[in-house]
Scaffold this motif. Sequence first.
Motif, PDB file in Angstrom:
ATOM      1  N   THR A   1      -2.364   8.205   4.025  1.00 14.42           N
ATOM      2  CA  THR A   1      -2.872   8.181   2.586  1.00 14.42           C
ATOM      3  C   THR A   1      -3.325   6.826   2.154  1.00 14.42           C
ATOM      4  O   THR A   1      -4.496   6.646   1.593  1.00 14.42           O
ATOM      5  N   TRP A   2      -2.563   6.030   2.088  1.00 11.38           N
ATOM      6  CA  TRP A   2      -2.793   4.687   1.694  1.00 11.38           C
ATOM      7  C   TRP A   2      -3.748   3.883   2.234  1.00 11.38           C
ATOM      8  O   TRP A   2      -4.552   3.033   1.873  1.00 11.38           O
TER       9      TRP A   2
ATOM     10  N   ASP B   1      -7.351   6.604   2.672  1.00 12.60           N
ATOM     11  CA  ASP B   1      -7.981   7.130   1.253  1.00 12.60           C
ATOM     12  C   ASP B   1      -7.914   5.874   0.236  1.00 12.60           C
ATOM     13  O   ASP B   1      -9.170   5.452  -0.310  1.00 12.60           O
ATOM     14  N   ASN B   2      -6.854   5.427  -0.042  1.00  8.13           N
ATOM     15  CA  ASN B   2      -6.803   4.253  -1.106  1.00  8.13           C
ATOM     16  C   ASN B   2      -7.312   2.923  -0.637  1.00  8.13           C
ATOM     17  O   ASN B   2      -8.360   2.542  -1.296  1.00  8.13           O
TER      18      ASN B   2
ATOM     19  N   GLU C   1     -11.127   1.594  -1.449  1.00  7.87           N
ATOM     20  CA  GLU C   1     -11.478   0.468  -2.374  1.00  7.87           C
ATOM     21  C   GLU C   1     -12.170  -0.704  -1.872  1.00  7.87           C
ATOM     22  O   GLU C   1     -13.029  -1.331  -2.458  1.00  7.87           O
TER      23      GLU C   1
ATOM     24  N   ARG D   1      -2.035   2.474  -7.182  1.00  2.00           N
ATOM     25  CA  ARG D   1      -3.570   2.717  -6.743  1.00  2.00           C
ATOM     26  C   ARG D   1      -4.437   2.059  -7.724  1.00  2.00           C
ATOM     27  O   ARG D   1      -5.591   1.236  -7.354  1.00  2.00           O
ATOM     28  N   GLU D   2      -4.464   2.409  -8.962  1.00  2.00           N
ATOM     29  CA  GLU D   2      -5.509   2.076  -9.835  1.00  2.00           C
ATOM     30  C   GLU D   2      -5.266   0.693 -10.586  1.00  2.00           C
ATOM     31  O   GLU D   2      -6.296   0.140 -11.028  1.00  2.00           O
TER      32      GLU D   2
END
Length: 505
Positions: free
Chosen positions: A373-374, A377-378, A382, A418-419
């Motif tokens: 996931t990291w 996706d993340n 980014e 994440r954000e």
Amino acid sequence: MTAQAAESRELAAVIGLEVHVQLETETKIFCGCSTDVGDDEPNTHTCPVCLGLPGALPVVNEGAVEAAVKVGKAIDADIPAETTFHRKNYYYPDLPKNFQITQYDAPICQDGDLAFSVEGQRRSVTIRRAHLEEDPGSIKHVREGTGPLESRVCSIDRADYTLIDYNRAGTPLMEVVTEPDFREPKEVRAFLEKLEEVLEYLGVFDATRDGSLRIDANLSMVDASEVSEDGSIDESVLEDANRTEVKNISSHKGAEQALSFEASRQRKLIQSGRAVEQETRHFNETHGNTVSMRSKEEEKDYRYFREADLPPLEVADWKEAIDIPELPDARRERFVAEYGLSGEAASKLTSTKQVADFFEDVAAEFDADLAATWVADNLLGELNYRDMAITDVDHRLDEVARLVELVAEDEITAKNARETVLREMLDEGDAPDEIVEREELGKTSGDEVQQAVEEAIAESPDAVEDYHSGEDGALNFLVGQVMGKTGGSADPGEVNGLLREKLEE
């Protein structure tokens, strides 16, 4: 054939490729000049050999031969016991000796294949040959005027003069020649993406180098009835069809655009009863069209003969001695089997060797799903947003792992990680712990969350009433109120549970 009959003909495209790949070596293929040109001044990486001066003798770069053998193994090609070099005689303004050292009837790789996917369908294309040769220099057509040189570079028809830089001349090239197995331009794009992926995994190719991959494409239109269900076409049909060659396409997307235009152009000519000229055309990326350059040369025009200054290479034993790394398809399958990932996640994580290596380093310390996931996706999301690559952050692996650890140990919320943390890591270059402390992102729990829950309920009687009336969105609204009161540092799952408990009272 009548005009009406021509208009009603159903046509199919037949496409074959010649892909010129720069091999990643420290020096040129036949001399010791560095290939690390960068932004160096023109004509500073040259010597008597790559300038074609009289009496200069070529010496084969062993690293280029090893790279070619790796490519041959990756495409499951035949590597003959002996391979030879030839001279291809042709006027090259950017190869001053007026011939190119290449391979003709004894290439280093023959009869391979490469499998790839197009819109979920598996395809395989036969590689007729892959051979070694030298790259020409680079040409710039320039207009007169003031201002930086790059701003005055133009097409040949608008140029006042031409500049030639021999820094690239002699860079090792491998020309990959396919059978005419493609039927649609989108297949060509998918094939090129897969080929580049394999080359990068092998460590023999650098996509960031200027001119690292250039495509010549041959396209003919034939009656659709001549194409069998498996896509094969009789050789005699191909011999009778006039084909055009589109030269010097520089990207996957450009190849698809150029061939889409060319197929449409030829279809219109045939359906209007006119003949397709056998010629060489140039793809104009600015206008998205192809323009005629010259009548197409035939093999006999190049007057191939053996390169007397280079003895035959005996390379058959190299195939066993040279190892290649795990290739993308095999790694993708292993990620699904070993880590339990979905096919989509495994595809993302094997898009480049660097991404796959990064993921496995993170997965060695954390749960595979969390690591996937990291990274998939993340982090990749980014990086793509910032037009960055994994290679821009691979030196910060420990910091990314620390961020994943903060989430895994429940010290910060995944949303804040994440954000806020990840984005500031990429934009500001700070370490995750510094950002967490500066932004006060440590997870809020206990009495503080309980108090925020009670305040949100007290301040939102309409939402409470809606919740008891069975409206689904009411609880989400209250969760948002609590998260706002805690600065986003509470655990959403914990907040959800506390709200339900309090509301049911």
